[in-house]
Design an enzyme around this catalytic site. Structure first.
Site, PDB file in Angstrom:
ATOM      1  N   ARG A 170      48.525  63.417  43.841  1.00  0.00           N
ATOM      2  CA  ARG A 170      47.725  62.397  44.548  1.00  0.00           C
ATOM      3  C   ARG A 170      47.700  62.664  46.046  1.00  0.00           C
ATOM      4  O   ARG A 170      46.695  62.457  46.725  1.00  0.00           O
ATOM      5  CB  ARG A 170      48.287  61.009  44.240  1.00  0.00           C
ATOM      6  N   ILE A 182      48.295  53.150  48.912  1.00  0.00           N
ATOM      7  CA  ILE A 182      49.264  54.021  49.594  1.00  0.00           C
ATOM      8  C   ILE A 182      48.552  55.204  50.255  1.00  0.00           C
ATOM      9  O   ILE A 182      49.201  56.149  50.696  1.00  0.00           O
ATOM     10  CB  ILE A 182      50.362  54.487  48.610  1.00  0.00           C
ATOM     11  N   ASP A 183      47.224  55.128  50.348  1.00  0.00           N
ATOM     12  CA  ASP A 183      46.470  56.152  51.081  1.00  0.00           C
ATOM     13  C   ASP A 183      46.387  55.750  52.561  1.00  0.00           C
ATOM     14  O   ASP A 183      46.789  54.649  52.938  1.00  0.00           O
ATOM     15  CB  ASP A 183      45.071  56.336  50.457  1.00  0.00           C
ATOM     16  N   HIS A 188      52.822  48.265  49.477  1.00  0.00           N
ATOM     17  CA  HIS A 188      53.352  49.125  48.410  1.00  0.00           C
ATOM     18  C   HIS A 188      53.742  50.506  48.925  1.00  0.00           C
ATOM     19  O   HIS A 188      53.924  51.423  48.131  1.00  0.00           O
ATOM     20  CB  HIS A 188      52.321  49.261  47.277  1.00  0.00           C
ATOM     21  N   CYS A 191      66.505  66.589  53.690  1.00  0.00           N
ATOM     22  CA  CYS A 191      66.145  65.528  54.652  1.00  0.00           C
ATOM     23  C   CYS A 191      66.272  66.079  56.067  1.00  0.00           C
ATOM     24  O   CYS A 191      67.361  66.515  56.470  1.00  0.00           O
ATOM     25  CB  CYS A 191      67.079  64.324  54.481  1.00  0.00           C
ATOM     26  N   GLY A 206      38.526  44.834  46.203  1.00  0.00           N
ATOM     27  CA  GLY A 206      38.829  46.004  45.384  1.00  0.00           C
ATOM     28  C   GLY A 206      40.160  45.958  44.677  1.00  0.00           C
ATOM     29  O   GLY A 206      40.828  46.985  44.549  1.00  0.00           O
ATOM     30  N   SER A 212      42.279  44.286  41.123  1.00  0.00           N
ATOM     31  CA  SER A 212      42.091  43.632  39.820  1.00  0.00           C
ATOM     32  C   SER A 212      42.927  42.378  39.690  1.00  0.00           C
ATOM     33  O   SER A 212      42.801  41.633  38.719  1.00  0.00           O
ATOM     34  CB  SER A 212      42.484  44.600  38.687  1.00  0.00           C
ATOM     35  N   LEU A 264      34.030  44.995  42.458  1.00  0.00           N
ATOM     36  CA  LEU A 264      32.941  45.514  41.614  1.00  0.00           C
ATOM     37  C   LEU A 264      32.569  44.515  40.532  1.00  0.00           C
ATOM     38  O   LEU A 264      31.407  44.337  40.201  1.00  0.00           O
ATOM     39  CB  LEU A 264      33.384  46.845  40.977  1.00  0.00           C
TER      40      LEU A 264
HETATM   41  C1  BV8 Z   1      58.088  42.514  42.850  1.00  0.00           C
HETATM   42  C2  BV8 Z   1      53.180  52.150  43.129  1.00  0.00           C
HETATM   43  C3  BV8 Z   1      59.793  40.921  43.450  1.00  0.00           C
HETATM   44  C4  BV8 Z   1      52.624  52.872  44.267  1.00  0.00           C
HETATM   45  C5  BV8 Z   1      52.488  50.000  42.356  1.00  0.00           C
HETATM   46  C6  BV8 Z   1      55.654  39.784  34.298  1.00  0.00           C
HETATM   47  C7  BV8 Z   1      54.607  38.967  34.709  1.00  0.00           C
HETATM   48  C8  BV8 Z   1      54.151  39.000  36.028  1.00  0.00           C
HETATM   49  C9  BV8 Z   1      54.737  39.852  36.971  1.00  0.00           C
HETATM   50  C10 BV8 Z   1      55.774  40.670  36.568  1.00  0.00           C
HETATM   51  C11 BV8 Z   1      56.236  40.633  35.241  1.00  0.00           C
HETATM   52  N1  BV8 Z   1      57.240  41.531  35.147  1.00  0.00           N
HETATM   53  C12 BV8 Z   1      57.443  42.125  36.350  1.00  0.00           C
HETATM   54  C13 BV8 Z   1      56.551  41.592  37.239  1.00  0.00           C
HETATM   55  C14 BV8 Z   1      56.434  41.944  38.696  1.00  0.00           C
HETATM   56  C15 BV8 Z   1      55.637  43.237  38.842  1.00  0.00           C
HETATM   57  C16 BV8 Z   1      54.246  43.049  38.290  1.00  0.00           C
HETATM   58  O1  BV8 Z   1      53.389  42.441  38.894  1.00  0.00           O
HETATM   59  N2  BV8 Z   1      54.014  43.578  37.061  1.00  0.00           N
HETATM   60  C17 BV8 Z   1      52.720  43.345  36.428  1.00  0.00           C
HETATM   61  C18 BV8 Z   1      51.950  44.647  36.307  1.00  0.00           C
HETATM   62  C19 BV8 Z   1      52.983  42.719  35.062  1.00  0.00           C
HETATM   63  N3  BV8 Z   1      55.542  43.483  40.268  1.00  0.00           N
HETATM   64  C20 BV8 Z   1      56.517  44.162  40.899  1.00  0.00           C
HETATM   65  O2  BV8 Z   1      57.455  44.692  40.336  1.00  0.00           O
HETATM   66  C21 BV8 Z   1      56.415  44.203  42.420  1.00  0.00           C
HETATM   67  N4  BV8 Z   1      57.675  43.791  42.979  1.00  0.00           N
HETATM   68  O3  BV8 Z   1      57.492  41.664  42.220  1.00  0.00           O
HETATM   69  O4  BV8 Z   1      59.299  42.286  43.508  1.00  0.00           O
HETATM   70  C22 BV8 Z   1      59.330  40.202  44.650  1.00  0.00           C
HETATM   71  C23 BV8 Z   1      58.263  39.314  44.562  1.00  0.00           C
HETATM   72  C24 BV8 Z   1      57.859  38.626  45.688  1.00  0.00           C
HETATM   73  C25 BV8 Z   1      58.494  38.826  46.903  1.00  0.00           C
HETATM   74  C26 BV8 Z   1      59.546  39.731  46.982  1.00  0.00           C
HETATM   75  C27 BV8 Z   1      59.970  40.427  45.863  1.00  0.00           C
HETATM   76  C28 BV8 Z   1      56.130  45.625  42.884  1.00  0.00           C
HETATM   77  C29 BV8 Z   1      54.685  45.957  42.570  1.00  0.00           C
HETATM   78  C30 BV8 Z   1      54.327  47.330  43.162  1.00  0.00           C
HETATM   79  C31 BV8 Z   1      54.194  48.305  42.052  1.00  0.00           C
HETATM   80  N5  BV8 Z   1      53.680  49.578  42.573  1.00  0.00           N
HETATM   81  N6  BV8 Z   1      52.158  51.254  42.611  1.00  0.00           N
HETATM   82  C32 BV8 Z   1      51.484  53.697  43.754  1.00  0.00           C
HETATM   83  O5  BV8 Z   1      51.726  54.614  42.950  1.00  0.00           O
HETATM   84  O6  BV8 Z   1      50.354  53.392  44.169  1.00  0.00           O
HETATM   85  S1  BV8 Z   1      51.339  48.940  41.707  1.00  0.00           S
HETATM   86  C33 BV8 Z   1      49.788  49.618  41.631  1.00  0.00           C
HETATM   87  O7  BV8 Z   1      48.937  48.520  41.291  1.00  0.00           O
HETATM   88  C34 BV8 Z   1      49.279  50.122  42.966  1.00  0.00           C
HETATM   89  O8  BV8 Z   1      50.137  49.880  44.057  1.00  0.00           O
HETATM   90  C35 BV8 Z   1      47.997  49.307  43.161  1.00  0.00           C
HETATM   91  O9  BV8 Z   1      47.716  49.137  44.490  1.00  0.00           O
HETATM   92  C36 BV8 Z   1      48.400  48.046  42.509  1.00  0.00           C
HETATM   93  C37 BV8 Z   1      47.335  47.050  42.228  1.00  0.00           C
HETATM   94  O10 BV8 Z   1      46.277  47.701  41.549  1.00  0.00           O
HETATM   95  P1  BV8 Z   1      44.812  47.542  42.179  1.00  0.00           P
HETATM   96  O11 BV8 Z   1      44.837  48.034  43.587  1.00  0.00           O
HETATM   97  O12 BV8 Z   1      44.317  46.166  41.949  1.00  0.00           O
HETATM   98  O13 BV8 Z   1      43.973  48.602  41.338  1.00  0.00           O
HETATM   99  P2  BV8 Z   1      43.339  48.358  39.888  1.00  0.00           P
HETATM  100  O14 BV8 Z   1      42.945  49.700  39.361  1.00  0.00           O
HETATM  101  O15 BV8 Z   1      44.221  47.471  39.071  1.00  0.00           O
HETATM  102  O16 BV8 Z   1      42.007  47.505  40.197  1.00  0.00           O
HETATM  103  C38 BV8 Z   1      40.961  48.113  40.942  1.00  0.00           C
HETATM  104  C39 BV8 Z   1      39.903  47.053  41.127  1.00  0.00           C
HETATM  105  O17 BV8 Z   1      38.861  47.589  41.939  1.00  0.00           O
HETATM  106  C40 BV8 Z   1      39.256  46.615  39.822  1.00  0.00           C
HETATM  107  O18 BV8 Z   1      39.114  45.205  39.821  1.00  0.00           O
HETATM  108  C41 BV8 Z   1      37.879  47.291  39.857  1.00  0.00           C
HETATM  109  O19 BV8 Z   1      36.876  46.489  39.240  1.00  0.00           O
HETATM  110  C42 BV8 Z   1      37.603  47.372  41.329  1.00  0.00           C
HETATM  111  N7  BV8 Z   1      36.740  48.481  41.731  1.00  0.00           N
HETATM  112  C43 BV8 Z   1      36.661  49.721  41.169  1.00  0.00           C
HETATM  113  N8  BV8 Z   1      35.745  50.452  41.852  1.00  0.00           N
HETATM  114  C44 BV8 Z   1      35.269  49.660  42.861  1.00  0.00           C
HETATM  115  C45 BV8 Z   1      35.901  48.412  42.779  1.00  0.00           C
HETATM  116  N9  BV8 Z   1      35.631  47.407  43.632  1.00  0.00           N
HETATM  117  C46 BV8 Z   1      34.717  47.649  44.594  1.00  0.00           C
HETATM  118  N10 BV8 Z   1      34.069  48.833  44.736  1.00  0.00           N
HETATM  119  C47 BV8 Z   1      34.314  49.842  43.889  1.00  0.00           C
HETATM  120  N11 BV8 Z   1      33.668  51.014  44.032  1.00  0.00           N
END
Ligand code: BV8
Length: 233
Positions: free
Chosen positions: A57, A97-98, A113, A140, A180, A182, A207
């Site tokens: 990436r 993260i870009d 993130h 490092c 942008g 989900s 989108l």
């Molecule tokens: C935390 C790593 C505590 C870096 C990422 C059970 C239920 C609920 C929550 C949880 C659960 N069990 C655990 C959790 C918490 C968990 C979580 O949410 N899990 C979910 C999935 C069930 N979260 C965590 O663990 C987080 N930490 O909660 O700590 C805390 C809480 C509060 C305060 C302090 C501490 C840590 C989350 C970070 C995880 N790391 N990635 C990397 O590799 O990038 S997450 C990953 O998803 C990326 O970071 C990304 O940014 C993120 C979100 O995804 P999106 O950006 O929304 O991308 P996606 O593809 O999903 O959607 C794209 C959208 O764009 C779509 O809607 C699409 O229609 C649209 N689109 C597409 N093309 C276009 C467009 N829109 C406009 N124009 C276009 N052209």
């Protein structure tokens, strides 16, 4: 009236720049398992696989074809106009993260993130710019430890960065734009509710309707490169 603006962006704002999203049909999670490449357990189990995931990436991000798109540029212009008008506070929180927001000229950015162009040493906690491949042999530059470097990104189960600053900005927001994303990942997915509780007007620019679409007062659907400049001007 001073208008404090908080913007949240996700992978969708970078999609037209050529970076993959996560949950679209052809997205990242359709190709690799979250558990294997985006959790601390996955990294401990197979650091070579995880380094490979981020190296691929990172190389893509640094390729000539990946540049900010009109949506990134519109947010940078909006930030400058906000400051010139003395309109109030402005904060751009990105899940991405870009570095495309930076390259477009945005300044008030929080990478909640993390950033793929940085590495963190697990021995001395130093955070270092990193534009090459990361490997388990990497040394490092700050402490000399070999094999202790990881991507400076937030994996599932880890604490996102600068949450106090984000919660404070949301608590006094008048306007919240979500672009942008989900709305699948917490705590970012809860920001719209915090903004509403603060009395902010909430707008989704995406989108298609996100998982949290019903929580927004207003929505504009379409590609970010069209919808964001139109809304931001
Ligand atoms: C935390 C790593 C505590 C870096 C990422 C059970 C239920 C609920 C929550 C949880 C659960 N069990 C655990 C959790 C918490 C968990 C979580 O949410 N899990 C979910 C999935 C069930 N979260 C965590 O663990 C987080 N930490 O909660 O700590 C805390 C809480 C509060 C305060 C302090 C501490 C840590 C989350 C970070 C995880 N790391 N990635 C990397 O590799 O990038 S997450 C990953 O998803 C990326 O970071 C990304 O940014 C993120 C979100 O995804 P999106 O950006 O929304 O991308 P996606 O593809 O999903 O959607 C794209 C959208 O764009 C779509 O809607 C699409 O229609 C649209 N689109 C597409 N093309 C276009 C467009 N829109 C406009 N124009 C276009 N052209």
């Amino acid at each position: 009236m001073a208008r404090n603006l908080v913007i949240l962006t996700g992978a969708g704002i970078s999609q037209e720049s050529g970076l993959e999203t996560f949950r679209d049909a052809d997205g990242i999670w359709a190709k690799v398992r979250v558990e294997d490449v985006a959790t601390p357990e996955g990294f401990a189990r197979d650091p070579v696989l995880v380094h490979g995931f981020y190296n691929q990436r990172r190389r893509r991000l640094l390729s000539d074809t990946v540049v900010p798109n009109p949506a990134h540029h519109a947010l940078a212009r909006l930030e400058r106009a906000w400051a010139q008008a003395g309109a109030g506070a402005f904060l751009l929180v990105t899940q991405n993260i870009d570095d495309l927001h930076e390259r477009a000229g945005s300044e008030a950015i929080v990478h909640m993130h993390g950033e793929m162009l940085k590495a963190r040493c697990m021995a001395c906690e130093a955070v270092l710019p990193w534009h090459d491949d990361l490997t388990v042999e990497a040394i490092c530059p700050a402490c000399g430890e070999r094999g202790g470097l990881r991507p400076h990104v937030v994996w599932f189960g880890e604490m996102p960065f600068e949450m106090d600053r984000i919660f404070e900005a949301l608590g006094r927001a008048d306007l919240f734009l979500s672009i942008g994303t989900s709305g699948n990942v917490y705590p970012a997915s809860a920001f719209v509710e915090l903004a509403r509780a603060a009395g902010a007007h909430t707008v989704e620019l995406n989108l298609e309707p996100s998982q949290g679409a019903a929580l927004f007062a207003e929505a504009r659907h379409g590609p970010a490169s069209e919808v964001v400049p139109h809304y931001a001007e």
